[in-house]
Design an enzyme around this catalytic site. Structure first.
Site, PDB file in Angstrom:
ATOM      1  N   HIS A 122      -4.386   5.445   5.864  1.00  0.00           N
ATOM      2  CA  HIS A 122      -5.330   4.579   7.033  1.00  0.00           C
ATOM      3  C   HIS A 122      -5.291   5.317   8.349  1.00  0.00           C
ATOM      4  O   HIS A 122      -5.561   4.600   8.966  1.00  0.00           O
ATOM      5  CB  HIS A 122      -4.704   3.243   6.955  1.00  0.00           C
ATOM      6  N   CYS A 151     -18.130  15.738  25.618  1.00  0.00           N
ATOM      7  CA  CYS A 151     -19.739  15.646  25.336  1.00  0.00           C
ATOM      8  C   CYS A 151     -20.218  14.251  25.726  1.00  0.00           C
ATOM      9  O   CYS A 151     -21.191  14.020  25.670  1.00  0.00           O
ATOM     10  CB  CYS A 151     -19.878  15.964  23.918  1.00  0.00           C
ATOM     11  N   GLY A 188       7.136  -3.017   1.461  1.00  0.00           N
ATOM     12  CA  GLY A 188       6.678  -3.811   2.557  1.00  0.00           C
ATOM     13  C   GLY A 188       5.393  -3.755   2.745  1.00  0.00           C
ATOM     14  O   GLY A 188       4.678  -3.618   3.875  1.00  0.00           O
ATOM     15  N   SER A 190       1.634  -6.091   1.348  1.00  0.00           N
ATOM     16  CA  SER A 190       1.107  -7.353   0.693  1.00  0.00           C
ATOM     17  C   SER A 190       0.243  -6.917  -0.297  1.00  0.00           C
ATOM     18  O   SER A 190      -0.200  -7.762  -1.073  1.00  0.00           O
ATOM     19  CB  SER A 190       0.526  -8.224   1.699  1.00  0.00           C
ATOM     20  N   ALA A 233      13.522  -4.201   3.637  1.00  0.00           N
ATOM     21  CA  ALA A 233      13.408  -2.842   3.309  1.00  0.00           C
ATOM     22  C   ALA A 233      14.623  -2.272   4.151  1.00  0.00           C
ATOM     23  O   ALA A 233      15.380  -1.330   3.559  1.00  0.00           O
ATOM     24  CB  ALA A 233      12.320  -2.197   3.860  1.00  0.00           C
TER      25      ALA A 233
HETATM   26  P1  OAD Z   1       0.744  -6.920   5.641  1.00  0.00           P
HETATM   27  O1  OAD Z   1       0.793  -7.338   6.747  1.00  0.00           O
HETATM   28  O2  OAD Z   1      -0.359  -7.139   4.903  1.00  0.00           O
HETATM   29  O3  OAD Z   1       2.066  -7.008   4.547  1.00  0.00           O
HETATM   30  C1  OAD Z   1       3.088  -6.668   5.064  1.00  0.00           C
HETATM   31  C2  OAD Z   1       4.169  -7.038   4.066  1.00  0.00           C
HETATM   32  O4  OAD Z   1       5.408  -6.651   4.475  1.00  0.00           O
HETATM   33  C3  OAD Z   1       4.214  -8.350   3.755  1.00  0.00           C
HETATM   34  O5  OAD Z   1       3.942  -8.749   2.456  1.00  0.00           O
HETATM   35  C4  OAD Z   1       5.708  -9.006   4.139  1.00  0.00           C
HETATM   36  O6  OAD Z   1       6.311  -9.778   3.150  1.00  0.00           O
HETATM   37  C5  OAD Z   1       6.356  -7.533   4.059  1.00  0.00           C
HETATM   38  N1  OAD Z   1       7.439  -7.428   5.013  1.00  0.00           N
HETATM   39  C6  OAD Z   1       7.754  -7.886   6.222  1.00  0.00           C
HETATM   40  N2  OAD Z   1       9.033  -7.791   6.735  1.00  0.00           N
HETATM   41  C7  OAD Z   1       9.477  -6.851   5.829  1.00  0.00           C
HETATM   42  C8  OAD Z   1      10.773  -6.202   5.792  1.00  0.00           C
HETATM   43  N3  OAD Z   1      11.835  -6.132   6.753  1.00  0.00           N
HETATM   44  N4  OAD Z   1      10.979  -5.248   4.819  1.00  0.00           N
HETATM   45  C9  OAD Z   1      10.162  -5.080   3.720  1.00  0.00           C
HETATM   46  N5  OAD Z   1       9.079  -5.948   3.775  1.00  0.00           N
HETATM   47  C10 OAD Z   1       8.599  -6.692   4.800  1.00  0.00           C
HETATM   48  O7  OAD Z   1       0.516  -5.041   5.945  1.00  0.00           O
HETATM   49  P2  OAD Z   1       0.168  -3.908   4.740  1.00  0.00           P
HETATM   50  O8  OAD Z   1       0.312  -4.302   3.265  1.00  0.00           O
HETATM   51  O9  OAD Z   1       0.631  -2.675   5.276  1.00  0.00           O
HETATM   52  O10 OAD Z   1      -5.400  -1.612   7.246  1.00  0.00           O
HETATM   53  O11 OAD Z   1      -1.701  -4.106   5.111  1.00  0.00           O
HETATM   54  C11 OAD Z   1      -2.135  -2.867   4.392  1.00  0.00           C
HETATM   55  C12 OAD Z   1      -3.539  -3.004   5.441  1.00  0.00           C
HETATM   56  O12 OAD Z   1      -3.874  -3.776   6.011  1.00  0.00           O
HETATM   57  C13 OAD Z   1      -2.936  -2.015   6.897  1.00  0.00           C
HETATM   58  O13 OAD Z   1      -2.712  -0.578   6.540  1.00  0.00           O
HETATM   59  C14 OAD Z   1      -4.243  -2.301   7.601  1.00  0.00           C
HETATM   60  C15 OAD Z   1      -4.443  -3.799   7.398  1.00  0.00           C
HETATM   61  O14 OAD Z   1      -5.688  -4.057   7.510  1.00  0.00           O
HETATM   62  C16 OAD Z   1      -6.079  -0.835   8.059  1.00  0.00           C
HETATM   63  O15 OAD Z   1      -6.017  -1.258   9.372  1.00  0.00           O
HETATM   64  C17 OAD Z   1      -7.137   0.091   7.566  1.00  0.00           C
END
Ligand code: OAD
Length: 254
Positions: A122, A151, A188, A190, A233
């Protein structure tokens, strides 16, 4: 399985694996103080309702505000420190014959922890890019206004916004690694944003085990080769890597 048995089983899978993919999301950086997108009330896409800045039309329509919001995020991640999960992932590279690190994160904390090869799906918050001439400048040197000094084009963060394609090389490499690995560790995330979220599925289809580290899951597997490890994590990853390394060391001496 008890949580102790699950951890030992996961460690055994890793110790036996020839090829491991580590696939991370915002949760791996939560313990570094960086808000996730969808968790609780401080998730970036919930309380602050900033999703409108994360698609090209919304960015353009709210240009100065959006530019400043990304700048503040870039400053926020620059002042954060990698946590024990990032460090454990660096260590894991020394434990397994082949490891591919794939991240959805834009915070560069894997690199700052010492991971040298990171497939960033990303983008990143290191630079801004001119939409017109594609020149790049680090956020620390970016002008106050979102206007290219070369530019006059529009400056935008080097991140993938909703509706945009993922960087092709990184995605193709990540998918190939997922399809052919023995174990994929999802840490970590979703798993709500496609196509990145398809990587664990690609691993399962290829016959791999998928270990899921996340405090918001229960211990019930959703598939016979999915091993859920409920927990943070920063605590679980060092434990898991230590156990896998101990198994390999015991095998080498036994
Ligand atoms: P999310 O915010 O959707 O999910 C974060 C996950 O981390 C959740 O399932 C939490 O339960 C988990 N979590 C929280 N604390 C934690 C910890 N201490 N250890 C392990 N897990 C933990 O974030 P992403 O899945 O990364 O994209 O989201 C994916 C994409 O959505 C991002 O890259 C971003 C967003 O839109 C773009 O911006 C293109």
């Amino acid at each position: 399985m008890t949580s102790e048995e699950s951890l030992e089983f996961a460690a055994a899978l890793i110790a036996d694996a020839r090829s491991v993919v580590v696939f991370t999301g915002a949760g791996v950086s939560a313990e570094s103080g960086i808000p996730t997108y969808r968790t609780g009330t401080d998730g970036l896409w919930s309380a602050q309702n900033m999703q409108r800045f994360a698609n090209p039309a919304g960015y353009r329509a709210n240009l100065l505000e959006a530019y400043q919001w990304y700048r503040a995020r870039a400053e926020g991640v620059a002042s954060a420190q990698p946590n024990s999960a990032h460090v454990a992932i660096v260590e894991l590279e020394r434990v397994v014959p082949r490891m591919t690190l794939v991240t959805q994160n834009i915070d560069s904390l894997h690199q700052r922890a010492g991971s040298r090869e990171v497939l960033e799906l990303h983008g990143n918050l290191r630079c801004v890019r001119c939409d017109a001439c594609s020149s790049r400048v680090p956020w620390t040197e970016a002008p106050a206004d979102p206007c290219c000094t070369g530019c006059g084009g529009m400056l935008r963060p080097e991140v993938v916004m909703f509706g945009e394609l993922l960087p092709e090389q990184a995605y193709v490499a990540a998918h190939a690694a997922a399809e052919s690995c023995d174990v994929l560790i999802s840490v970590g995330t979703s798993s709500q944003v496609f196509p990145a979220s398809g990587l664990p599925l690609a691993a399962l289809v290829g016959g791999a085990w998928v270990i899921v580290v996340n405090p918001e899951i229960d211990g019930q597997p959703t598939h016979e080769q999915v091993l859920p490890l409920p927990g943070a994590a920063g605590q679980l990853m060092p434990d898991l890597v230590r156990r896998a390394a101990a198994r390999k060391a015991a095998r080498a001496h036994g």
